[in-house]
Write a protein that holds these residues in place. Structure first.
Motif, PDB file in Angstrom:
ATOM      1  N   PHE A  16       0.838  -1.192   0.000  1.00  0.00           N
ATOM      2  CA  PHE A  16       0.000   0.000   0.000  1.00  0.00           C
ATOM      3  C   PHE A  16       0.876   1.246   0.000  1.00  0.00           C
ATOM      4  N   PRO A  17       0.977   1.957  -1.145  1.00  0.00           N
ATOM      5  CA  PRO A  17       1.712   3.234  -1.164  1.00  0.00           C
ATOM      6  C   PRO A  17       0.973   4.259  -0.308  1.00  0.00           C
ATOM      7  N   ALA A  18       1.665   4.783   0.699  1.00  0.00           N
ATOM      8  CA  ALA A  18       0.990   5.651   1.663  1.00  0.00           C
ATOM      9  C   ALA A  18       1.421   7.107   1.582  1.00  0.00           C
ATOM     10  N   GLN A  19       2.638   7.355   1.104  1.00  0.00           N
ATOM     11  CA  GLN A  19       3.158   8.728   1.091  1.00  0.00           C
ATOM     12  C   GLN A  19       4.260   8.822   0.057  1.00  0.00           C
ATOM     13  N   MET A  20       4.373  10.002  -0.583  1.00  0.00           N
ATOM     14  CA  MET A  20       5.403  10.182  -1.611  1.00  0.00           C
ATOM     15  C   MET A  20       6.203  11.441  -1.316  1.00  0.00           C
ATOM     16  N   GLU A  21       7.540  11.300  -1.359  1.00  0.00           N
ATOM     17  CA  GLU A  21       8.440  12.427  -1.205  1.00  0.00           C
ATOM     18  C   GLU A  21       9.068  12.734  -2.557  1.00  0.00           C
ATOM     19  N   LEU A  22      10.109  13.554  -2.566  1.00  0.00           N
ATOM     20  CA  LEU A  22      10.719  13.967  -3.828  1.00  0.00           C
ATOM     21  C   LEU A  22      11.266  12.781  -4.602  1.00  0.00           C
ATOM     22  N   ASN A  23      11.909  11.854  -3.911  1.00  0.00           N
ATOM     23  CA  ASN A  23      12.419  10.664  -4.593  1.00  0.00           C
ATOM     24  C   ASN A  23      12.212   9.423  -3.743  1.00  0.00           C
ATOM     25  N   ALA A  24      11.131   9.358  -3.014  1.00  0.00           N
ATOM     26  CA  ALA A  24      10.877   8.193  -2.174  1.00  0.00           C
ATOM     27  C   ALA A  24       9.376   7.978  -2.039  1.00  0.00           C
ATOM     28  N   ILE A  25       8.995   6.713  -1.993  1.00  0.00           N
ATOM     29  CA  ILE A  25       7.612   6.345  -1.742  1.00  0.00           C
ATOM     30  C   ILE A  25       7.581   5.484  -0.492  1.00  0.00           C
ATOM     31  N   HIS A  26       6.784   5.879   0.492  1.00  0.00           N
ATOM     32  CA  HIS A  26       6.592   5.075   1.690  1.00  0.00           C
ATOM     33  C   HIS A  26       5.530   4.026   1.381  1.00  0.00           C
ATOM     34  N   VAL A  27       5.888   2.772   1.557  1.00  0.00           N
ATOM     35  CA  VAL A  27       4.997   1.677   1.177  1.00  0.00           C
ATOM     36  C   VAL A  27       4.803   0.751   2.372  1.00  0.00           C
ATOM     37  N   CYS A  28       3.538   0.511   2.711  1.00  0.00           N
ATOM     38  CA  CYS A  28       3.214  -0.428   3.782  1.00  0.00           C
ATOM     39  C   CYS A  28       3.226  -1.843   3.222  1.00  0.00           C
TER      40      CYS A  28
ATOM     41  N   ALA B 202       8.445  25.660  -8.828  1.00  0.00           N
ATOM     42  CA  ALA B 202       7.743  24.893  -9.858  1.00  0.00           C
ATOM     43  C   ALA B 202       8.559  23.707 -10.337  1.00  0.00           C
ATOM     44  N   LEU B 203       9.892  23.840 -10.351  1.00  0.00           N
ATOM     45  CA  LEU B 203      10.741  22.746 -10.816  1.00  0.00           C
ATOM     46  C   LEU B 203      10.577  21.517  -9.932  1.00  0.00           C
ATOM     47  N   GLU B 204      10.533  21.730  -8.617  1.00  0.00           N
ATOM     48  CA  GLU B 204      10.340  20.590  -7.717  1.00  0.00           C
ATOM     49  C   GLU B 204       8.988  19.942  -7.944  1.00  0.00           C
ATOM     50  N   SER B 205       7.982  20.736  -8.182  1.00  0.00           N
ATOM     51  CA  SER B 205       6.656  20.187  -8.444  1.00  0.00           C
ATOM     52  C   SER B 205       6.648  19.340  -9.723  1.00  0.00           C
ATOM     53  N   ILE B 206       7.372  19.818 -10.752  1.00  0.00           N
ATOM     54  CA  ILE B 206       7.416  19.090 -12.021  1.00  0.00           C
ATOM     55  C   ILE B 206       8.106  17.740 -11.856  1.00  0.00           C
ATOM     56  N   ILE B 207       9.251  17.720 -11.131  1.00  0.00           N
ATOM     57  CA  ILE B 207       9.995  16.460 -11.064  1.00  0.00           C
ATOM     58  C   ILE B 207       9.365  15.468 -10.097  1.00  0.00           C
ATOM     59  N   ARG B 208       8.355  15.890  -9.359  1.00  0.00           N
ATOM     60  CA  ARG B 208       7.574  14.945  -8.569  1.00  0.00           C
ATOM     61  C   ARG B 208       6.546  14.207  -9.420  1.00  0.00           C
ATOM     62  N   ASP B 209       6.299  14.735 -10.610  1.00  0.00           N
ATOM     63  CA  ASP B 209       5.251  14.154 -11.449  1.00  0.00           C
ATOM     64  C   ASP B 209       5.668  12.757 -11.917  1.00  0.00           C
ATOM     65  N   PRO B 210       4.769  11.779 -11.825  1.00  0.00           N
ATOM     66  CA  PRO B 210       5.102  10.412 -12.252  1.00  0.00           C
ATOM     67  C   PRO B 210       5.528  10.321 -13.714  1.00  0.00           C
ATOM     68  N   LEU B 211       5.080  11.236 -14.555  1.00  0.00           N
ATOM     69  CA  LEU B 211       5.481  11.178 -15.967  1.00  0.00           C
ATOM     70  C   LEU B 211       6.989  11.405 -16.113  1.00  0.00           C
ATOM     71  N   ILE B 212       7.527  12.387 -15.374  1.00  0.00           N
ATOM     72  CA  ILE B 212       8.966  12.644 -15.396  1.00  0.00           C
ATOM     73  C   ILE B 212       9.723  11.479 -14.765  1.00  0.00           C
TER      74      ILE B 212
END
Length: 614
Positions: free
Chosen positions: A97-109, A203-213
């Protein structure tokens, strides 16, 4: 820790802390076996242990944060975003279960975060670092059914080793798609946000959080590594963003992207290396150390340098999980192997491996260490960086900024009762002096040096103002090497004898070698799908070995030129790099073009009857 081991240890804690009686535990175990569930799940379904009691126990056992099921709530837009990185079918199949997403990390239960496989799988699929959290099976299944119900077709059910094949199928399926399918959505995303990128620094940080990037960068990296790249270059040129890879020693353009993609893609790669995403005015070095590639432990040694068109990124591919190498695996022929092994079987002395950057020196050193690595031998290495781990060898990561130089490490090693020392590179006179003195005092020392050939290594040591008699006494063997490309066995084609290239390459060879060349069937590259139209697939080594014999010692003490040392070595039977390369041509392994590109013509033939082998 396997699921069974986790259950057994949880049972031990439950009894030790008087949470359950033996009868209650037996009842839970029976229920678990009937339902084929985990012990924690059985305890919750039977209401034998409360959540607030079970959580700290799971946290103690796994060493990761336990999640309160009552707080496991996420927003629908978050799920829609993470679905692009971790498909709902795998959320259900792996029971995560993906619970939280950071800049380059996903917290997964997950049920068992200690198995390692689940986190590595999710990193390979998502392109992000995975930070696991633990939660018992019952709560996890309930959370998936609640939040992913409309995305999944079958209810989640935790099964040991479940979802492995489907996870690999997803990974391979992504690689099978055209890269344009990932590029076009990213270009559209950047174009839509072009004004915001210019106005708003955030805005750059917001863009690189996007799953497409995230997905595009992950595909660029994985495809290059799967193709056998040793280095990956991301280069903004002003007109385009060029992505090149060094495969089999040759640089190839992999992708050409619009210039607007440069900023976000470079920022995304820097985020993966845990670096500030803003352009840096100074060079940066870092490491990307999580599992991007399916089934392979790959680290990326990251380097960024500022240029007038933007930051250029280069990533060196390092394989964490290495097998033991034999010298023959590297392309060493039997005669050369015997010379090398005689030298490293000596109880003391200095053995140098020379060649330019990227010529395979480190692989040769590791092969030598693998042969020497026994329970009765104490081996210490000083490396910068440690490229692969060798079980049973003490490897030290040098850090000049922290004061741990090669010389400092060597001085400390001499107080560690070593038999064999390896220093990654002789960079300066201090390191060379300590290495030579260690070789004279009963230690076998292995190292590398940047010279073009074996005789040049002797001259380099003398130019460091080291005493020639110490060099002559300590040095046992110099190995010069290059890597040349192997011809693709699927498409290589024979070349007719009499080609002008034969006459060119024959210069400097002994008469018997020229005779063999005139009669040989040699091959040239053609190109096919198997080798990506390059005509080559894989690389092999060519080697030149200079044994320090008594005549060579006298030349060293007399400060003779490299040419004089080379002439004597050839008279004693040394096979040059060009002769070694020619043997690969005669064996059908490589082409004339590779010989001409990676070796120089021998200046003159040795005296008649010198014993130079063809």
């Amino acid at each position: 820790m396997t699921d069974a081991e986790l259950d057994d240890r949880l049972a031990e804690l439950l009894v030790r802390y008087d949470v359950l009686t033996a009868v209650q535990l037996e009842r839970a175990r029976a229920y678990q076996a009937a339902r084929q569930s985990t012990l924690a799940g059985a305890l919750c379904e039977l209401h034998l242990v409360a959540d607030d009691v079970l959580r700290p126990l799971l946290e103690e056992l796994t060493g990761v944060r336990a999640v309160d099921p009552s707080l496991l709530t996420v927003y629908p837009d978050f799920i829609e975003r993470t679905n692009l990185l971790i498909p709902p079918s795998l959320v259900s199949g792996l029971v995560v279960f993906p619970a939280q997403m950071e800049l380059n990390a996903i917290h997964v239960c997950m049920v068992n975060p200690t198995d390692g496989w689940t986190a590595r799988t999710l990193e390979s699929l998502s392109g992000c670092r995975i930070i696991p959290a633990v939660i018992h099976e019952t709560a996890l299944v309930a959370a998936i059914e609640k939040h992913y119900g409309k995305y999944i077709q079958t209810p989640p059910r935790y099964v040991v080793d479940g979802g492995r094949q489907s996870a690999e199928d997803v990974y391979r399926g992504l690689l099978g798609q055209s890269l344009d399918e990932f590029v076009q959505p990213v270009v559209s995303l950047i174009n839509r946000n072009r004004d915001a990128l210019q106005r708003d620094p955030g805005a750059l940080e917001s863009i690189i959080r996007d799953p497409l990037i995230i997905r595009l960068v992950q595909q660029i990296l994985c495809r290059a590594i799967e193709a056998g790249a040793s280095d990956l270059h991301i280069e903004p040129t002003g007109d385009v963003l060029r992505v090149r890879a060094r495969i089999d020693g040759a640089m190839r353009v992999r992708h050409t992207l619009p210039p607007a993609a440069a900023g976000p893609i470079i920022a995304r790669v820097k985020a993966m290396a845990d670096l500030p995403i803003k352009p840096s005015p100074v060079p940066l070095d870092a490491r990307i150390g999580y599992d991007l590639v399916w089934g392979r432990g790959i680290d990326l040694r990251f380097s960024a340098v500022p240029s007038i068109t933007g930051e250029k990124i280069v990533m060196r591919v390092l394989d964490r999980a290495r097998r033991r190498w034999q010298l023959t695996d590297l392309g060493v022929d039997e005669d050369t192997r015997a010379v090398i092994e005689r030298a490293i079987d000596l109880p003391n002395g200095l053995v140098l491996v020379t060649g330019p950057t990227g010529s395979g020196k480190t692989s040769t050193l590791y092969a030598l260490l693998d042969r020497l690595n026994e329970d009765g031998t104490c081996i210490l290495t000083a490396e910068d960086p440690v490229e692969s781990r060798i079980s049973g060898v003490t490897q030290v990561q040098c850090d000049e900024a922290a004061g741990l130089t090669y010389a400092a490490a060597l001085r400390s090693f001499l107080r560690q009762d070593p038999d064999v020392l390896m220093v990654g590179e002789v960079r300066d006179a201090e390191t060379a002096d300590i290495a030579l003195k260690a070789a004279l005092t009963g230690h076998l020392v292995l190292s590398t040096l940047h010279t073009n050939d074996a005789p040049g290594a002797v001259l380099r040591l003398i130019n460091m103002e080291l005493e020639p008699f110490i060099i002559a006494s300590a040095l046992r063997l110099v190995i010069a090497q290059r890597l040349i490309r192997r011809l693709c066995p699927e498409c290589k084609a024979p070349v007719a004898p009499g080609s002008p290239r034969f006459a060119v390459i024959a210069q400097g060879f002994p008469e018997d070698v020229r005779a063999r060349l005139a009669e040989a069937v040699v091959y040239e590259p053609v190109g096919c799908d198997a080798c990506e139209r390059s005509g080559y697939r894989g690389r092999t080594g060519i080697f030149e070995t200079l044994r320090v014999t008594e005549p060579i010692e006298e030349l060293i003490i007399g400060r003779a030129s490299a040419a004089a040392i080379r002439a004597e070595a050839r008279a004693e039977g040394m096979r040059t790099l060009r002769l070694a390369a020619l043997e690969k041509v005669l064996a059908g392994e490589t082409s004339m073009a590779e010989v001409l590109e990676h070796t120089v013509a021998d200046a003159a033939e040795p005296p008649s009857g010198s014993g130079v082998r063809a």
